[in-house]
Scaffold this active site. Sequence first.
Site, PDB file in Angstrom:
ATOM      1  N   LYS A  64      15.260  31.867  11.418  1.00 16.34           N
ATOM      2  CA  LYS A  64      14.798  30.481  11.465  1.00 16.34           C
ATOM      3  C   LYS A  64      15.904  29.524  11.004  1.00 16.34           C
ATOM      4  O   LYS A  64      16.968  29.948  10.560  1.00 16.34           O
ATOM      5  CB  LYS A  64      13.542  30.328  10.596  1.00 16.34           C
ATOM      6  CG  LYS A  64      12.431  31.307  10.978  1.00 16.34           C
ATOM      7  CD  LYS A  64      11.999  31.160  12.440  1.00 16.34           C
ATOM      8  CE  LYS A  64      10.807  32.026  12.814  1.00 16.34           C
ATOM      9  NZ  LYS A  64      11.084  33.464  12.905  1.00 16.34           N
TER      10      LYS A  64
HETATM   11  C1  LIG Z   1       6.220  31.729  16.605  1.00 13.82           C
HETATM   12  C2  LIG Z   1       6.200  32.555  15.359  1.00 13.82           C
HETATM   13  N1  LIG Z   1       5.076  32.598  14.629  1.00 13.82           N
HETATM   14  C3  LIG Z   1       5.001  33.302  13.480  1.00 13.82           C
HETATM   15  C4  LIG Z   1       6.089  34.008  13.008  1.00 13.82           C
HETATM   16  C5  LIG Z   1       5.943  34.826  11.757  1.00 13.82           C
HETATM   17  O1  LIG Z   1       6.814  34.412  10.759  1.00 13.82           O
HETATM   18  P1  LIG Z   1       7.051  35.333   9.467  1.00 13.82           P
HETATM   19  O2  LIG Z   1       8.071  36.348   9.832  1.00 13.82           O
HETATM   20  O3  LIG Z   1       7.543  34.360   8.441  1.00 13.82           O
HETATM   21  O4  LIG Z   1       5.743  35.928   9.090  1.00 13.82           O
HETATM   22  C6  LIG Z   1       7.277  33.980  13.722  1.00 13.82           C
HETATM   23  C7  LIG Z   1       8.435  34.737  13.229  1.00 13.82           C
HETATM   24  O5  LIG Z   1       9.293  35.189  13.896  1.00 13.82           O
HETATM   25  C8  LIG Z   1       7.342  33.255  14.942  1.00 13.82           C
HETATM   26  O6  LIG Z   1       8.441  33.217  15.675  1.00 13.82           O
END
Ligand SMILES: Cc1ncc(COP(=O)(O)O)c(C=O)c1O
Length: 396
Positions: free
Chosen positions: A186
């Site tokens: 990110k």
């Molecule tokens: C669109 C989207 N939603 C949710 C997530 C989940 O994030 P996390 O890894 O912080 O749980 C991601 C992570 O890659 C994502 O790209």
Amino acid sequence: MVVTSRNIPVARPSFDADEERELLDALRSGWVTQGPRVAEFEKRFAAVVEAEHAVALSSCTTALFLALHSLGIGPGDEVIVPSLTFIASVNPIVHVGAVPVLVDVDPESFNIAPQRVAEAITPRTRAVMPVHQLGHPADLEAIQKIANDAAIAVVEDSACAVGARYRGRPIGASGNLNCWSFHPRKVLVTGEGGMITTNDADVATRLRRLRHQGMSISDVERDSADEILTEEYPEVGFNFRMSDLHAALGLAQLPKLDRLVARRRELAARYDAAFAEIDAIARPEPPPSAEPNQQSYIARLRHADRASRDAFLNAMKRRRVATRRGLMAVHRERPYRIAPDNDRVRAAGPLHHSELADAQTVILPLYPELSEADQDYVIEQIPAALEEAGALEPAR
Ligand SMILES: Cc1ncc(COP(=O)(O)O)c(C=O)c1O
């Protein structure tokens, strides 16, 4: 051929002496679980995304779960979500006991198609989850209107979207529950980490309680009180806390956000310019209302199918360039296959655009420290890699 000195990764966090110092300060403070740095990170993050409250969590997955849970969404309910998204958008819907209703995306922006949302609403629908795909803002205005008319909630999956703007304001400023990620792919990175932002003070208070076993007071409040404070546990909670070590990284990253996004946009514009010359590559076209943060650079290989797209990824790998498949269609994965005997999930309408994007998209290296020489090397390798994969020309 330009010779690159090293393997080129697809993504890389931007850390320097600031992160090292903040992390060391946190370590030396002795407070390593959720504490004062988490509270400070929340305050500053909320200001940056123009939301009134921010509640830090262990990930965006737990953020999405908690957002849905806090809305009382559970068994018997439906949540509309695009099929074309990382599977982490959809898993939390199942974890609260609701049914994800998968809809198709717009073929240009790869974001949820508002018309498909309108058509998917049933008496069981409780929420819609637009995903700001790879930091490309979804059409919030249209989605909000549909949600308001149907009296359903909007939970934004803003995992990738910090620094992106929609109609001149940051993603996060809508007042909806927004869920964020600080995973290393990110724009702002804390290692693992997530956040919910909201404009509702009562909701924020409840989310703080829920992330900490339902406890009525925080450790910081208890620690700084003059007298003994005895907590209560008015409801069943979870451990979804962020640690102060993670928040320390967030505090070092936040002041750099504008610079990180500006550099990403510069690099994305260089790819755009190069690909204007290559007919085999199409880019998502952001509408004028959307200013993406370029969290990832996605390209569609117009003439590819799944096999030749994978052959392209391998051809780039042989050239020491890391790439990834692009966006995934979750209904191609076993838990979410659309089948008469799978009542875990439902599809509303055809998912053709999601399937095409799942087969044809790729993610190319993009991170603020990517040098222009390395990016030029990536660009130069692409036509030969496409040719090797059989994706340079339309299939005969
Ligand atoms: C669109 C989207 N939603 C949710 C997530 C989940 O994030 P996390 O890894 O912080 O749980 C991601 C992570 O890659 C994502 O790209």
